[in-house]
Design a protein around this motif. Structure first.
Motif, short mmCIF file in Angstrom:
data_model
loop_
_atom_site.label_atom_id
_atom_site.label_comp_id
_atom_site.label_asym_id
_atom_site.label_seq_id
_atom_site.Cartn_x
_atom_site.Cartn_y
_atom_site.Cartn_z
N LEU A 10 5.50 -37.04 -27.33
CA LEU A 10 4.27 -37.05 -26.53
C LEU A 10 4.60 -36.68 -25.09
O LEU A 10 5.52 -37.25 -24.49
N VAL A 11 3.87 -35.74 -24.54
CA VAL A 11 4.10 -35.29 -23.17
C VAL A 11 2.76 -35.00 -22.51
O VAL A 11 1.80 -34.61 -23.19
N GLN A 12 2.70 -35.19 -21.20
CA GLN A 12 1.46 -34.88 -20.49
C GLN A 12 1.34 -33.40 -20.24
O GLN A 12 2.35 -32.67 -20.16
N ALA A 13 0.14 -32.94 -20.09
CA ALA A 13 -0.11 -31.52 -19.77
C ALA A 13 0.65 -31.15 -18.51
O ALA A 13 0.69 -31.91 -17.54
N GLY A 14 1.26 -29.98 -18.55
CA GLY A 14 2.08 -29.52 -17.44
C GLY A 14 3.54 -29.89 -17.57
O GLY A 14 4.38 -29.40 -16.81
N GLY A 15 3.84 -30.76 -18.52
CA GLY A 15 5.21 -31.20 -18.71
C GLY A 15 6.03 -30.26 -19.56
O GLY A 15 5.57 -29.18 -19.95
N SER A 16 7.25 -30.69 -19.84
CA SER A 16 8.19 -29.87 -20.61
C SER A 16 8.78 -30.68 -21.76
O SER A 16 8.83 -31.91 -21.71
N LEU A 17 9.23 -29.94 -22.75
CA LEU A 17 9.87 -30.54 -23.91
C LEU A 17 10.80 -29.51 -24.51
O LEU A 17 10.51 -28.30 -24.46
N ALA A 39 -1.42 -26.50 -35.83
CA ALA A 39 -2.28 -27.49 -35.20
C ALA A 39 -3.23 -28.07 -36.25
O ALA A 39 -3.49 -27.43 -37.28
N PRO A 40 -3.75 -29.26 -36.01
CA PRO A 40 -4.66 -29.89 -36.98
C PRO A 40 -5.85 -28.98 -37.29
O PRO A 40 -6.52 -28.48 -36.38
N GLY A 41 -6.08 -28.74 -38.57
CA GLY A 41 -7.21 -27.94 -38.99
C GLY A 41 -7.05 -26.45 -38.82
O GLY A 41 -8.00 -25.69 -39.03
N LYS A 42 -5.85 -26.03 -38.42
CA LYS A 42 -5.62 -24.59 -38.20
C LYS A 42 -4.48 -24.11 -39.08
O LYS A 42 -3.69 -24.89 -39.60
N GLN A 81 12.57 -24.18 -25.61
CA GLN A 81 12.23 -24.83 -24.36
C GLN A 81 10.77 -24.55 -24.05
O GLN A 81 10.37 -23.40 -23.93
N MET A 82 10.00 -25.62 -23.94
CA MET A 82 8.56 -25.48 -23.73
C MET A 82 8.19 -26.05 -22.37
O MET A 82 8.39 -27.24 -22.12
N ASN A 83 7.70 -25.19 -21.50
CA ASN A 83 7.30 -25.59 -20.15
C ASN A 83 5.80 -25.40 -19.97
O ASN A 83 5.17 -24.68 -20.74
N SER A 84 5.27 -26.03 -18.95
CA SER A 84 3.85 -25.91 -18.63
C SER A 84 2.99 -26.14 -19.86
O SER A 84 2.08 -25.36 -20.17
N LEU A 85 3.29 -27.20 -20.57
CA LEU A 85 2.60 -27.47 -21.83
C LEU A 85 1.12 -27.74 -21.61
O LEU A 85 0.72 -28.34 -20.60
N LYS A 86 0.33 -27.31 -22.58
CA LYS A 86 -1.11 -27.46 -22.55
C LYS A 86 -1.55 -28.28 -23.77
O LYS A 86 -0.86 -28.28 -24.79
N PRO A 87 -2.69 -28.93 -23.69
CA PRO A 87 -3.18 -29.67 -24.86
C PRO A 87 -3.28 -28.81 -26.11
O PRO A 87 -3.03 -29.29 -27.23
N GLU A 88 -3.57 -27.53 -25.94
CA GLU A 88 -3.68 -26.64 -27.10
C GLU A 88 -2.33 -26.31 -27.72
O GLU A 88 -2.27 -25.66 -28.76
N ASP A 89 -1.25 -26.74 -27.10
CA ASP A 89 0.08 -26.60 -27.71
C ASP A 89 0.37 -27.72 -28.71
O ASP A 89 1.40 -27.69 -29.39
N VAL A 114 4.57 -32.30 -31.81
CA VAL A 114 4.43 -32.24 -30.36
C VAL A 114 2.98 -32.55 -30.01
O VAL A 114 2.07 -31.89 -30.50
N THR A 115 2.80 -33.55 -29.18
CA THR A 115 1.46 -33.93 -28.74
C THR A 115 1.39 -33.83 -27.22
O THR A 115 2.19 -34.45 -26.52
N VAL A 116 0.45 -33.02 -26.73
CA VAL A 116 0.28 -32.82 -25.30
C VAL A 116 -1.04 -33.47 -24.89
O VAL A 116 -2.11 -33.06 -25.35
N SER A 117 -0.95 -34.47 -24.03
CA SER A 117 -2.15 -35.17 -23.60
C SER A 117 -2.70 -34.55 -22.31
O SER A 117 -1.94 -34.07 -21.47
#
Length: 118
Positions: A10-17, A39-42, A81-89, A114-117
Motif C-alpha cells: 500500500l502506498v500513497q499517490a505520488g509515492g514509489s514502490l 486491475a479489479p474488473g479489468k 521501479q514505480m514512481n509517481s504512483l496514481k490510484p489508477e495504478d 499494489v494499492t495506491v491510495s
C-alpha cells in the motif's frame, strides 16, 4: 521458467514502490521478461518488458516516464521501479516471460498486489 514476484503493498499517490521478480531458468538470455497488471474488473494489460540478454525495453504509454524496468543478470532478478504512483495504478502485478520470437508470454508468476491510495 519459474517466476516469483514480490514487493507489492500500500502506498500513497505520488509515492514509489519497487517490485521484484526472481527468475529461474537454464538460459534466461533467450527470453523476454515483462510486467503485466490486472486491475479489479479489468483485463490484464501490458506494463513493460525487457530483453534479458540486452537492454532493450518497452513500456505502455500509461506508465512511460514513471516506471522503469531493469534486470540483474547475476542475481537473476527483474525489477519494476514505480514512481509517481496514481490510484489508477492499483492492480495485481504479474511478472512474465516468453522465449524470444514468441508472441504470447508462456510463463507467469503468482502476482503481487499494489494499492495506491488517493
Amino acid at each position: 521458467v519459474q517466476l516469483q514476484a514480490s514487493g507489492g503493498g500500500l502506498v500513497q499517490a505520488g509515492g514509489s514502490l519497487r517490485l521484484s521478480c526472481a527468475a529461474s531458468a537454464r538460459a534466461l538470455s533467450y527470453y523476454v521478461m515483462g510486467w503485466f497488471r490486472q486491475a479489479p474488473g479489468k483485463e490484464r494489460e501490458f506494463v513493460a518488458s525487457i530483453l534479458w540478454s540486452g537492454s532493450a525495453t518497452n513500456y505502455a504509454d500509461s506508465v512511460k516516464d514513471r516506471f522503469s524496468i531493469s534486470r540483474d543478470k547475476v542475481k537473476r532478478m527483474m525489477y519494476l521501479q514505480m514512481n509517481s504512483l496514481k490510484p489508477e495504478d492499483t492492480a495485481v502485478y504479474y511478472c512474465a516471460g516468453k522465449f524470444r520470437g514468441d508472441g504470447d508470454y508462456s510463463y507467469w508468476g503468482q502476482g503481487t498486489l499494489v494499492t495506491v491510495s488517493s
